[in-house]
Design a protein around this motif. Structure first.
Motif, short mmCIF file in Angstrom:
data_model
loop_
_atom_site.label_atom_id
_atom_site.label_comp_id
_atom_site.label_asym_id
_atom_site.label_seq_id
_atom_site.Cartn_x
_atom_site.Cartn_y
_atom_site.Cartn_z
N ARG A 154 0.84 -1.20 0.00
CA ARG A 154 0.00 0.00 0.00
C ARG A 154 0.88 1.25 0.00
NH1 ARG A 154 -3.15 -3.53 -0.61
NH2 ARG A 154 -2.29 -3.02 -2.65
N THR A 155 1.95 1.26 0.79
CA THR A 155 2.84 2.41 0.87
C THR A 155 3.48 2.69 -0.49
OG1 THR A 155 3.30 1.97 3.20
CG2 THR A 155 4.86 3.38 2.01
N LEU A 156 3.82 1.64 -1.23
CA LEU A 156 4.46 1.81 -2.54
C LEU A 156 3.45 2.04 -3.64
CD1 LEU A 156 7.26 -0.91 -2.35
CD2 LEU A 156 7.35 1.49 -1.70
N GLY A 157 2.17 2.10 -3.27
CA GLY A 157 1.14 2.40 -4.26
C GLY A 157 0.75 1.23 -5.13
N ILE A 158 1.07 0.00 -4.70
CA ILE A 158 0.68 -1.19 -5.47
C ILE A 158 -0.80 -1.46 -5.22
CG2 ILE A 158 1.14 -3.61 -5.92
CD1 ILE A 158 3.47 -1.71 -6.54
N PRO A 159 -1.63 -1.46 -6.24
CA PRO A 159 -3.08 -1.63 -6.03
C PRO A 159 -3.43 -3.08 -5.72
CG PRO A 159 -2.59 -1.48 -8.36
CD PRO A 159 -1.30 -1.22 -7.66
N PRO A 160 -4.59 -3.30 -5.11
CA PRO A 160 -5.06 -4.68 -4.89
C PRO A 160 -5.19 -5.41 -6.22
CG PRO A 160 -6.38 -3.11 -3.64
CD PRO A 160 -5.52 -2.30 -4.55
N LEU A 161 -4.96 -6.72 -6.18
CA LEU A 161 -5.05 -7.50 -7.41
C LEU A 161 -6.48 -7.53 -7.95
CD1 LEU A 161 -2.78 -10.57 -6.55
CD2 LEU A 161 -2.18 -8.54 -7.87
N LYS A 162 -6.58 -7.53 -9.25
CA LYS A 162 -7.87 -7.68 -9.92
C LYS A 162 -7.76 -8.81 -10.93
CE LYS A 162 -6.60 -4.01 -13.19
NZ LYS A 162 -6.96 -2.69 -13.74
N GLU A 163 -8.87 -9.13 -11.58
CA GLU A 163 -8.87 -10.27 -12.48
C GLU A 163 -8.08 -9.99 -13.75
OE1 GLU A 163 -12.55 -7.98 -13.90
OE2 GLU A 163 -11.31 -8.20 -12.11
N GLU A 164 -7.49 -11.05 -14.30
CA GLU A 164 -6.94 -10.99 -15.65
C GLU A 164 -8.10 -11.11 -16.64
OE1 GLU A 164 -2.75 -13.30 -14.51
OE2 GLU A 164 -4.30 -14.31 -15.69
N LYS A 165 -8.03 -10.36 -17.74
CA LYS A 165 -9.11 -10.38 -18.72
C LYS A 165 -8.56 -10.79 -20.09
CE LYS A 165 -9.94 -6.10 -17.56
NZ LYS A 165 -9.29 -5.97 -16.25
N SER A 166 -9.35 -11.55 -20.83
CA SER A 166 -8.87 -12.04 -22.12
C SER A 166 -9.93 -11.91 -23.20
CB SER A 166 -8.43 -13.50 -22.01
OG SER A 166 -9.55 -14.35 -21.86
N VAL A 167 -9.46 -11.86 -24.44
CA VAL A 167 -10.31 -12.01 -25.63
C VAL A 167 -9.69 -13.11 -26.47
CG1 VAL A 167 -11.18 -10.92 -27.72
CG2 VAL A 167 -11.01 -9.58 -25.60
N ASN A 168 -10.49 -14.15 -26.77
CA ASN A 168 -10.02 -15.30 -27.54
C ASN A 168 -10.72 -15.35 -28.89
OD1 ASN A 168 -9.48 -15.90 -24.69
ND2 ASN A 168 -8.81 -17.90 -25.41
N LEU A 169 -9.94 -15.51 -29.96
CA LEU A 169 -10.47 -15.73 -31.29
C LEU A 169 -9.91 -17.04 -31.81
CD1 LEU A 169 -9.95 -12.16 -32.83
CD2 LEU A 169 -12.05 -13.08 -31.86
N SER A 170 -10.76 -17.86 -32.41
CA SER A 170 -10.32 -19.15 -32.93
C SER A 170 -11.07 -19.44 -34.21
CB SER A 170 -10.57 -20.26 -31.90
OG SER A 170 -10.22 -21.53 -32.43
N ALA A 171 -10.38 -19.99 -35.22
CA ALA A 171 -11.01 -20.36 -36.47
C ALA A 171 -10.24 -21.51 -37.09
CB ALA A 171 -11.07 -19.19 -37.44
#
Length: 861
Positions: free
Chosen positions: A617-634
């Protein structure tokens, strides 16, 4: 007497074989009458069997009274008793409405084959793979059976020496979801930290599931968060347990590595032995329970330079391990359309791995204890337990599944052949270093129903509630305490002074301290809707939406659309687009540890900080949040001729806010050094959402199966081509401009090297009468890592060759023997001083054990 008994047994076996007749037949879909290619036809209680050709035909030697078991993915299993007939026409019914249906991951509609799905799925028959290779655990089997799957043993990497990190398509170990029988499997409690692939990630310990308990493994190579929830960014591994009954099977496996090339003291090492047994029995008319017991032990390997050569480790190789597992799978009908099911198991594994050597004159050594220096050993006791209980029923056409699944993984560290240098000659040489555990309880309810709309509609929806718990427990005091600290007066102020200038704690692995202890939990609620519509016989359209809410970081909504078009007979186009997410694990949020380094004689206490701590917190590191993705497949699937299949799938995976473990920041930093000093921390690193990455790749699988002479030849060519790039690094406001330390070029190379740029498998399997032979060539593409000096270590492409020969001694006994890595290929050598592992090789494309001889004796009754 033994020889006489063996001779009589062989004579009896020969008589039984001579009494057999050749039976031919076809396997078809009961509704469409289309031939089913690749159906397995086995004689119950024996090692005899075959698979149907692409025209659905088969031939098999059988005698009157034999029971044939016919299995095909997506269809109900059939049992037929052989009479005096010479031909046999078999029709299989799709599994819809059957309480013993076969699950296909990636689709909640029953009766859908892997070739018909809108997304790429590998279906791996574990019994066949086990017959073709000398690998005894699931990670190694999948490593050489599925090109997009990568798992390597580590050395000198602390906990990763004991649990192998595995990846799909080069993404992180925690970005693949693991299911058992379609139910979420808990993760390992271990988070990978030092000198290993998947650094900063937590994966699932697949090796805690014994191969002898597994019928098949389904690998979904597509983002599936909208269908299954967190962790499914790269794909899903669904492990299907055995459900066979009235059949006993057992395997005795042994293996050894050829060490002559790099050892002068012995010719072989890494000796392994495995014994497993499986048996299933009926409960009532349609119920069953299937049990598996498995024992596996393997000794260490050691690959160090010859005497007189420069070396930084006297012991370098695979850890030794001893494990015992017991698993079960069961289902009991309690009414016409209702059954209760349960499955689960327990695994205990004890491992022993060498850490870096300590020289005699090193200040980490005490000569009174180790006059010549020492090689500390990191040991772990790993306990993995799980139980899943549920009820399936049908009401008004709806299939309903109510389930509760609980799993727990505990890892307890010990350090042997070590010392605490600050105790000098009084130090013990064995310490309890503490450890951690992770548990997960998931309660879910799922509904699905087929509707007679257009060519067919399937609707599924459900909800789940999950509770995760994470605990870190401290080791004994001597494993972490610094006994050389005294209070002294400097400038009229009392300060703590290290009079010995020796690192504290057990060498090789400092124990967890009481201030590291954690007892944390969180909850999650998720719900989904999944729809598949056959608009016509040629056009499939599917979609899914999932909402999840976590108690610690918030909510997320994800969706998926997929389609498959039958352009022509035997040729399908398919494509999908989806968003995905991975929730930060409790291990990434709460893991913390403390260790001490000396810089110019000054002790520096390094803190791997808890993400919610005062330091972050002192170093300004924010709480972890989710990783987000976009997947394309063909891609497309094709059967250009009756005995040839081809699948090609391209993919693009963008992941935003990937969680990484940063580099180390210390008190010399002009911007945050004073903050660290005020907190009494010499240096710190931490977990944070720091990078955006992109994966572009291609999967190609070509399979041919047909008659060759009097036998059957099956050839598979499969390849994965993958390129991962790190698109951007985003720091906290206080650390802007420090991206090179936040995530150094060296750490980037570890992320990129999660998989080779390409991996190509060529497998040729030939079976004739009582003989079989399998040859497998695997080409691992180039891998580049950076050393401590940021100079590249380039590992050129390598090809390994495996060869297995089999002979069916009798209807019930078969013998297999061969060699993995027949030509003793090693990765390119590296600069020992310039890497974390400190050996001549890194665990990059493949392991560095070299040639491995093995033998397997299989029994089926």
């Amino acid at each position: 007497m033994r020889k006489l008994f063996l001779l009589l047994a062989l004579i009896a076996s020969s008589y039984l074989l001579s009494a057999q007749n050749t039976l031919s037949g076809t396997v078809k879909d009961a509704k469409t009458k289309e031939p089913l290619a690749g159906a397995s036809i086995n004689i119950k209680g024996t090692n005899q069997g075959t698979i149907s050709s692409n025209t659905g035909t088969f031939t098999l030697s059988a005698k009157k009274g034999d029971i044939l078991i016919i299995r095909y993915i997506g269809y109900a299993t059939s049992e037929i008793t052989v009479d005096n007939q010479a031909t046999l026409d078999i029709e299989l019914t799709a599994g819809a409405g059957n309480l013993e249906e076969i699950t296909i991951v990636g689709s909640r509609r029953l009766g859908r084959t892997a070739m018909e799905t809108a997304v790429p799925i590998d279906v791996i028959d574990i019994k066949s793979i086990a017959r073709q290779t000398g690998k005894f655990d699931i990670n190694n089997m999948l490593q050489f059976a599925t090109p997009s799957f990568n798992a390597n043993k580590q050395s000198g990497s602390d906990g990763a020496d004991h649990i192998d990190p595995a990846t799909i398509r080069g993404l992180g170990p925690d970005q693949t979801l693991v299911l058992i029988n379609g139910k979420r499997r808990h993760q390992s409690s271990l988070i990978n930290l030092f000198g290993t692939r998947g650094r900063g990630n937590t994966g699932t310990d697949l090796n805690a599931i014994p191969a002898g308990a597994i019928d098949r493994v389904e690998v979904l190579r597509d983002g599936a968060s909208a269908q299954y929830g967190s962790d499914a960014i790269a794909g899903v591994v669904n492990v299907i347990l055995k459900s066979s009954v009235n059949e006993f099977s057992a395997n005795i496996n042994s293996g050894v590595y050829d060490a002559k090339k790099y050892r002068t003291d012995r010719k072989y090492d890494g000796e392994s032995f495995q014994l497993n047994a499986n048996y299933g029995t009926r409960i009532g008319e349609k119920g069953f329970v299937n049990f598996t017991a498995d024992y596996l032990t393997n000794a260490k390997t050691n690959r160090v330079p010859p005497p007189g050569a420069v070396t930084y480790r006297r012991e370098f190789g695979d850890a030794s391990a001893e494990s015992f597992s017991a698993f079960f799978n069961s289902e009991i009908p309690v009414a016409a359309n209702t059954s209760i099911y349960a499955f689960g198991g327990t695994t205990h594994r004890f491992t022993d791995a060498f850490a870096w050597s300590r020289d005699a004159d090193d200040n980490r050594n005490v000569k009174e204890i180790y006059p010549n220096g020492f090689d500390p050993r990191i040991q772990s006791a790993i306990d993995d337990n799980s139980i899943s209980v549920g009820i399936r029923t049908m009401h008004d056409g709806w299939n309903i599944d109510l389930n509760n699944t609980y799993g727990k993984n505990k890892m307890h560290y010990y350090v042997d052949g070590t010392l605490n240098a600050t105790l000098l000659a009084k130090s013990p040489t064995h310490f309890d270093a503490g450890g951690f555990w992770f548990s997960q309880n998931t309660t879910s309810i799922n509904f699905s129903k087929p509707f007679d709309v257009a060519a067919g509609l399937n609707v599924a929806f459900g909800a789940e509630y999950r509770v995760d718990r994470y605990n870190i427990f401290a080791g004994e005091e001597g494993s972490w305490q610094n006994y050389g600290i005294i209070d002294t007066v400097i400038n009229n102020r009392v300060v703590k002074y290290d009079k010995l200038e020796r690192p504290a704690g057990s060498q090789g692995f400092p124990g967890f301290q009481p201030r590291n202890e954690v007892n944390a939990s969180r909850t999650n609620f998720g719900s989904y809707v999944d729809v598949e519509l056959d608009v016509s016989k040629a056009f499939l359209l599917s979609g899914a939406v999932r909402y999840e809410k976590y108690s610690d970081f918030g909510s997320t909504l994800n969706g998926k659309l997929a389609t498959r078009v039958k352009v022509a007979p035997g040729f399908n186009l398919r494509a999908s687009v989806s968003t995905g997410f991975r929730a930060p694990s409790l291990q990434q949020t709460y893991f913390n540890t403390i260790y001490t380094n000396f810089e110019q004689g000054v002790p520096i206490e390094i803190l791997l900080a808890n993400n919610l701590s005062t330091v972050t917190r002192t170093l300004g590191i924010p709480p972890l949040k989710e990783e987000k993705s976009v997947n394309l497949s063909a891609g497309f699937t094709a059967k250009p001729v009756n005995n040839l299949t081809l699948t090609v799938d391209g993919y693009l995976i963008n992941v935003k806010d990937r969680i990484v473990l940063t580099g180390t920041f210390d008190q010399s930093d002009p911007d945050i050094g004073s903050d660290l000093a005020a907190l009494g921390v010499g240096a710190a690193n931490f977990f944070t959402n720091a990078i955006d990455s992109r994966n572009i790749g291609l999967d190609v699988i070509i399979t041919h199966s047909g008659r060759l002479g009097d036998g059957r030849l099956t050839t598979t060519l499969a390849g994965n081509f993958n390129k991962l790039t790190i698109e951007s690094i985003h720091t906290s406001p206080k650390l802007v401009g420090k991206e090179d330390n936040y995530l150094s070029a060296r750490e980037k190379s570890f992320i990129i090297a999660s998989a080779p740029k390409s991996k190509i498998n060529l497998t040729v399997d030939y079976t004739i009468a009582k003989f079989s032979a399998t040859a497998r060539l695997v080409r691992f593409g180039e891998v580049t890592l950076l050393g401590y000096d940021d100079k590249p270590n380039v590992y050129d492409p390598k090809v390994t060759t495996d060869l297995t020969l089999g002979y069916r001694i009798s209807r019930n006994i078969a013998l297999y023997a061969g060699a993995d890595n027949l030509f003793n290929v090693y990765p390119d050598k590296q600069d020992q001083e310039n890497t974390e592992e400190g050996g001549l090789w890194d665990s990059v494309q493949m392991n560095f054990g070299g040639r491995h001889y093995f033998a397997r004796l299989s029994f089926t009754f």
